[in-house]
Design a protein around this motif. Structure first.
Motif, PDB file in Angstrom:
ATOM      1  N   GLU A  97       0.860  -1.185   0.000  1.00 34.18           N
ATOM      2  CA  GLU A  97       0.000   0.000   0.000  1.00 34.18           C
ATOM      3  C   GLU A  97       0.897   1.235   0.000  1.00 34.18           C
ATOM      4  O   GLU A  97       1.478   1.580   1.030  1.00 34.18           O
ATOM      5  N   CYS A  98       1.011   1.893  -1.128  1.00 34.52           N
ATOM      6  CA  CYS A  98       1.789   3.121  -1.234  1.00 34.52           C
ATOM      7  C   CYS A  98       1.024   4.262  -0.568  1.00 34.52           C
ATOM      8  O   CYS A  98      -0.131   4.525  -0.922  1.00 34.52           O
ATOM      9  N   GLU A  99       1.656   4.933   0.408  1.00 35.36           N
ATOM     10  CA  GLU A  99       0.957   5.972   1.162  1.00 35.36           C
ATOM     11  C   GLU A  99       1.862   7.181   1.403  1.00 35.36           C
ATOM     12  O   GLU A  99       3.058   7.024   1.692  1.00 35.36           O
ATOM     13  N   LEU A 100       1.279   8.368   1.318  1.00 31.55           N
ATOM     14  CA  LEU A 100       1.964   9.568   1.754  1.00 31.55           C
ATOM     15  C   LEU A 100       1.940   9.605   3.274  1.00 31.55           C
ATOM     16  O   LEU A 100       0.873   9.495   3.888  1.00 31.55           O
ATOM     17  N   ALA A 101       3.120   9.748   3.879  1.00 38.81           N
ATOM     18  CA  ALA A 101       3.233   9.813   5.332  1.00 38.81           C
ATOM     19  C   ALA A 101       3.502  11.256   5.750  1.00 38.81           C
ATOM     20  O   ALA A 101       4.421  11.899   5.240  1.00 38.81           O
ATOM     21  N   VAL A 102       2.685  11.752   6.670  1.00 32.09           N
ATOM     22  CA  VAL A 102       2.772  13.132   7.146  1.00 32.09           C
ATOM     23  C   VAL A 102       3.422  13.120   8.525  1.00 32.09           C
ATOM     24  O   VAL A 102       2.940  12.443   9.439  1.00 32.09           O
ATOM     25  N   TYR A 123       7.281  15.321   4.862  1.00 31.34           N
ATOM     26  CA  TYR A 123       6.566  14.196   4.258  1.00 31.34           C
ATOM     27  C   TYR A 123       7.562  13.116   3.845  1.00 31.34           C
ATOM     28  O   TYR A 123       8.696  13.401   3.463  1.00 31.34           O
ATOM     29  N   THR A 124       7.101  11.876   3.931  1.00 28.28           N
ATOM     30  CA  THR A 124       7.891  10.763   3.450  1.00 28.28           C
ATOM     31  C   THR A 124       6.949   9.727   2.836  1.00 28.28           C
ATOM     32  O   THR A 124       5.750   9.979   2.684  1.00 28.28           O
ATOM     33  N   ILE A 125       7.499   8.597   2.436  1.00 32.36           N
ATOM     34  CA  ILE A 125       6.722   7.536   1.783  1.00 32.36           C
ATOM     35  C   ILE A 125       6.640   6.342   2.720  1.00 32.36           C
ATOM     36  O   ILE A 125       7.632   5.971   3.359  1.00 32.36           O
ATOM     37  N   ALA A 126       5.476   5.729   2.804  1.00 31.63           N
ATOM     38  CA  ALA A 126       5.314   4.476   3.537  1.00 31.63           C
ATOM     39  C   ALA A 126       4.709   3.434   2.611  1.00 31.63           C
ATOM     40  O   ALA A 126       3.890   3.747   1.745  1.00 31.63           O
ATOM     41  N   ARG A 238      11.605   7.636  -4.067  1.00 30.13           N
ATOM     42  CA  ARG A 238      11.316   6.233  -4.401  1.00 30.13           C
ATOM     43  C   ARG A 238      11.807   5.347  -3.257  1.00 30.13           C
ATOM     44  O   ARG A 238      12.974   5.388  -2.901  1.00 30.13           O
ATOM     45  N   LEU A 239      10.914   4.550  -2.718  1.00 30.72           N
ATOM     46  CA  LEU A 239      11.197   3.659  -1.590  1.00 30.72           C
ATOM     47  C   LEU A 239      11.263   2.227  -2.118  1.00 30.72           C
ATOM     48  O   LEU A 239      10.278   1.711  -2.645  1.00 30.72           O
ATOM     49  N   VAL A 240      12.425   1.587  -1.965  1.00 29.97           N
ATOM     50  CA  VAL A 240      12.644   0.238  -2.505  1.00 29.97           C
ATOM     51  C   VAL A 240      12.585  -0.781  -1.360  1.00 29.97           C
ATOM     52  O   VAL A 240      13.135  -0.549  -0.273  1.00 29.97           O
ATOM     53  N   ASN A 241      11.941  -1.911  -1.653  1.00 32.28           N
ATOM     54  CA  ASN A 241      11.744  -2.946  -0.632  1.00 32.28           C
ATOM     55  C   ASN A 241      11.693  -4.308  -1.317  1.00 32.28           C
ATOM     56  O   ASN A 241      11.239  -4.431  -2.456  1.00 32.28           O
ATOM     57  N   THR A 242      12.181  -5.350  -0.618  1.00 27.25           N
ATOM     58  CA  THR A 242      12.168  -6.700  -1.164  1.00 27.25           C
ATOM     59  C   THR A 242      11.427  -7.638  -0.208  1.00 27.25           C
ATOM     60  O   THR A 242      11.586  -7.543   1.019  1.00 27.25           O
ATOM     61  N   ILE A 243      10.638  -8.545  -0.781  1.00 20.59           N
ATOM     62  CA  ILE A 243       9.888  -9.529   0.014  1.00 20.59           C
ATOM     63  C   ILE A 243      10.737 -10.784   0.194  1.00 20.59           C
ATOM     64  O   ILE A 243      11.273 -11.338  -0.777  1.00 20.59           O
ATOM     65  N   VAL A 244      10.850 -11.236   1.448  1.00 19.05           N
ATOM     66  CA  VAL A 244      11.615 -12.462   1.753  1.00 19.05           C
ATOM     67  C   VAL A 244      10.738 -13.402   2.552  1.00 19.05           C
ATOM     68  O   VAL A 244       9.709 -13.017   3.093  1.00 19.05           O
ATOM     69  N   ASP A 245      11.181 -14.679   2.613  1.00 17.76           N
ATOM     70  CA  ASP A 245      10.412 -15.658   3.396  1.00 17.76           C
ATOM     71  C   ASP A 245      11.070 -15.859   4.739  1.00 17.76           C
ATOM     72  O   ASP A 245      12.054 -15.200   5.082  1.00 17.76           O
TER      73      ASP A 245
END
Length: 245
Positions: A97-102, A123-126, A238-245
């Motif tokens: 869920e891309c969200e503007l964080a205040v 402001y940042t990105i969550a 741009r916020l980068v993230n990787t899904i792991v198990d």
């Protein structure tokens, strides 16, 4: 100005963007890939909004809410830019869920919407992941849906409020493995940033470094282990993230 918190050579530093490099608080300049990114502020009370975009509510076959649907998030859910988010082994549907964080800049109590921006530091990105398997009610998300360790990447930057001309007109996008999967605009929020600050401060005190996650537009899809998820907001980064198990 763009501000960050990073780990370099075993120490936590505050940093600012300097032409694509990081100027640390000790005067040293380093490349972005040389550091481990932390959330740009240390979160205190974090408020998250459910169903704050009409298209997302419609996507889930819910009516738009008549007042803000707010829940709280614990600090251990947050990780920084380039971090890894753990997908539970039993999850069958886990979406971004891309969200503007205040980020609140000073104590706020009984603030009126007309004055609300005076209390915003930046402001940042969550990217507020949700595990749908555990969802009981969108109006009252189960803790296991929204309060899991590593499931809310945030950052990379805290962009000063004065550098964002109109936070209520920013394009949001999400890319999964390079493919655009979500796009919206903050102008489509049901409850705007000033309205949210007025609402929350009407019954409780907001403090510096409290954060409001303002909701996500439609376009949320399941993310598999190994997926690279990039959440992007116009003018914020741009916020980068990787899904792991």
């Amino acid at each position: 100005m763009k501000r960050a918190r990073v780990v370099y050579s075993g120490s936590i530093h505050h940093a600012v963007d300097q032409d694509g490099r990081l100027l640390l608080d000790n005067g040293k300049t380093v490349r972005e890939e040389e550091v481990m990114w932390l959330p740009p502020v240390e979160p205190k009370t974090v408020f998250a909004l459910g169903l704050n975009y009409a298209d997302h509510a419609s996507e889930l076959s819910f009516q738009t809410p008549s007042e803000p649907l707010v829940f709280l998030k614990g600090p251990n859910t947050f990780i920084g830019h380039n971090g890894q988010t753990i997908r539970p082994a039993d999850a069958t549907y886990m979406h971004y869920e891309c969200e503007l964080a205040v980020v609140i800049g000073k104590m706020a109590k009984k603030v009126k919407a007309d004055n609300a921006y005076e209390y915003v530091s930046g402001y940042t990105i969550a990217n507020d992941y949700a595990i749908r398997d555990y969802l009981e009610n969108y109006y009252r998300p189960n803790l296991r849906v929204k309060n899991r360790d590593t499931c809310t990447p945030i950052g990379p930057w805290l962009v000063d409020a004065e550098d964002v001309e109109d936070p209520m007109n920013l394009t949001l996008k999400t890319y999964v493995n390079g493919e655009l999967t979500q796009e919206g605009n903050t102008k489509d929020m049901i409850f705007s940033i000033p309205v949210l600050i007025e609402y929350l401060s009407s019954f409780m005190t907001l403090n510096a470094d409290d954060i409001i996650l303002t909701g996500t537009p439609k376009g949320s899809f399941d993310t598999a282990v190994g997926a690279e998820v990039i959440t992007e907001i116009e003018g914020i980064g741009r916020l980068v993230n990787t899904i792991v198990d």
